[in-house]
Design a protein around this motif. Structure first.
Motif, mmCIF file in Angstrom:
data_model
loop_
_atom_site.group_PDB
_atom_site.id
_atom_site.type_symbol
_atom_site.label_atom_id
_atom_site.label_comp_id
_atom_site.label_asym_id
_atom_site.label_seq_id
_atom_site.Cartn_x
_atom_site.Cartn_y
_atom_site.Cartn_z
ATOM 1 N N LYS A 4 0.840 -1.197 0.000
ATOM 2 C CA LYS A 4 0.000 0.000 0.000
ATOM 3 C C LYS A 4 0.883 1.258 0.000
ATOM 4 O O LYS A 4 0.578 2.233 -0.697
ATOM 5 C CB LYS A 4 -0.908 -0.036 1.225
ATOM 6 C CG LYS A 4 -1.865 1.115 1.337
ATOM 7 C CD LYS A 4 -2.741 0.935 2.567
ATOM 8 C CE LYS A 4 -3.597 2.129 2.840
ATOM 9 N NZ LYS A 4 -4.418 1.950 4.036
ATOM 10 N N LEU A 7 2.026 2.043 -3.468
ATOM 11 C CA LEU A 7 0.960 2.675 -4.244
ATOM 12 C C LEU A 7 0.818 4.150 -3.874
ATOM 13 O O LEU A 7 0.659 5.011 -4.743
ATOM 14 C CB LEU A 7 -0.363 1.943 -4.025
ATOM 15 C CG LEU A 7 -1.582 2.511 -4.735
ATOM 16 C CD1 LEU A 7 -1.375 2.570 -6.246
ATOM 17 C CD2 LEU A 7 -2.813 1.682 -4.401
ATOM 18 N N ILE A 8 0.916 4.457 -2.590
ATOM 19 C CA ILE A 8 0.830 5.843 -2.135
ATOM 20 C C ILE A 8 1.977 6.668 -2.714
ATOM 21 O O ILE A 8 1.779 7.790 -3.192
ATOM 22 C CB ILE A 8 0.806 5.906 -0.592
ATOM 23 C CG1 ILE A 8 -0.517 5.330 -0.079
ATOM 24 C CG2 ILE A 8 1.011 7.323 -0.085
ATOM 25 C CD1 ILE A 8 -0.561 5.097 1.415
ATOM 26 N N SER A 22 -2.386 11.340 -1.025
ATOM 27 C CA SER A 22 -2.295 10.038 -1.692
ATOM 28 C C SER A 22 -2.840 8.928 -0.806
ATOM 29 O O SER A 22 -3.567 8.053 -1.267
ATOM 30 C CB SER A 22 -0.843 9.729 -2.060
ATOM 31 O OG SER A 22 -0.340 10.691 -2.943
ATOM 32 N N CYS A 25 -6.581 9.032 -0.750
ATOM 33 C CA CYS A 25 -7.136 8.493 -2.000
ATOM 34 C C CYS A 25 -7.154 6.968 -1.984
ATOM 35 O O CYS A 25 -8.145 6.344 -2.350
ATOM 36 C CB CYS A 25 -6.339 8.988 -3.204
ATOM 37 S SG CYS A 25 -6.562 10.723 -3.584
ATOM 38 N N VAL A 26 -6.048 6.376 -1.570
ATOM 39 C CA VAL A 26 -5.962 4.914 -1.531
ATOM 40 C C VAL A 26 -6.958 4.359 -0.518
ATOM 41 O O VAL A 26 -7.689 3.396 -0.809
ATOM 42 C CB VAL A 26 -4.520 4.454 -1.202
ATOM 43 C CG1 VAL A 26 -4.463 2.962 -0.933
ATOM 44 C CG2 VAL A 26 -3.582 4.828 -2.342
ATOM 45 N N ASP A 27 -7.032 4.959 0.658
ATOM 46 C CA ASP A 27 -7.981 4.502 1.679
ATOM 47 C C ASP A 27 -9.423 4.631 1.197
ATOM 48 O O ASP A 27 -10.237 3.734 1.416
ATOM 49 C CB ASP A 27 -7.797 5.279 2.980
ATOM 50 C CG ASP A 27 -6.499 4.938 3.693
ATOM 51 O OD1 ASP A 27 -5.937 3.849 3.426
ATOM 52 O OD2 ASP A 27 -6.046 5.750 4.518
#
Length: 93
Positions: A4, A7-8, A22, A25-27
């Protein structure tokens, strides 16, 4: 293995976001996927793949030492798009 955090970092560098933005957004994306699949809807992301849920019937695994019973449940299936399948297939082992 990508995580993760990876990705961030990619979102930060490619989209010009801060690490905090970031991560949010991922969360938000992960929560949206969970909520959508839990409500019984499928997700299709063109150019990436599709997430769907399928019903699995109950199973009884009789064994001599530890009999197992698995109740009926739903499971998540991911079907990659053709472009993603091709990109992974072309990679050398």
């Amino acid at each position: 293995m990508a995580t993760k955090k990876d990705l961030i970092r990619v979102l930060r560098s490619r989209a010009g976001l801060t690490m905090r933005e970031s991560a949010l957004c991922v969360d938000a994306f992960v929560e949206w996927v969970e909520e959508t699949l839990a409500s019984g809807k499928n997700i299709e992301i063109r150019g990436f793949g599709a997430f769907e849920t399928r019903s699995v019937s109950e199973k009884n695994y009789p064994t001599a030492f530890s009999p197992k019973f698995v109740p009926a449940h739903r499971k998540v299936i991911f079907r990659p798009c053709e472009k993603l399948k091709q990109a992974v297939w072309e990679q050398k082992a």
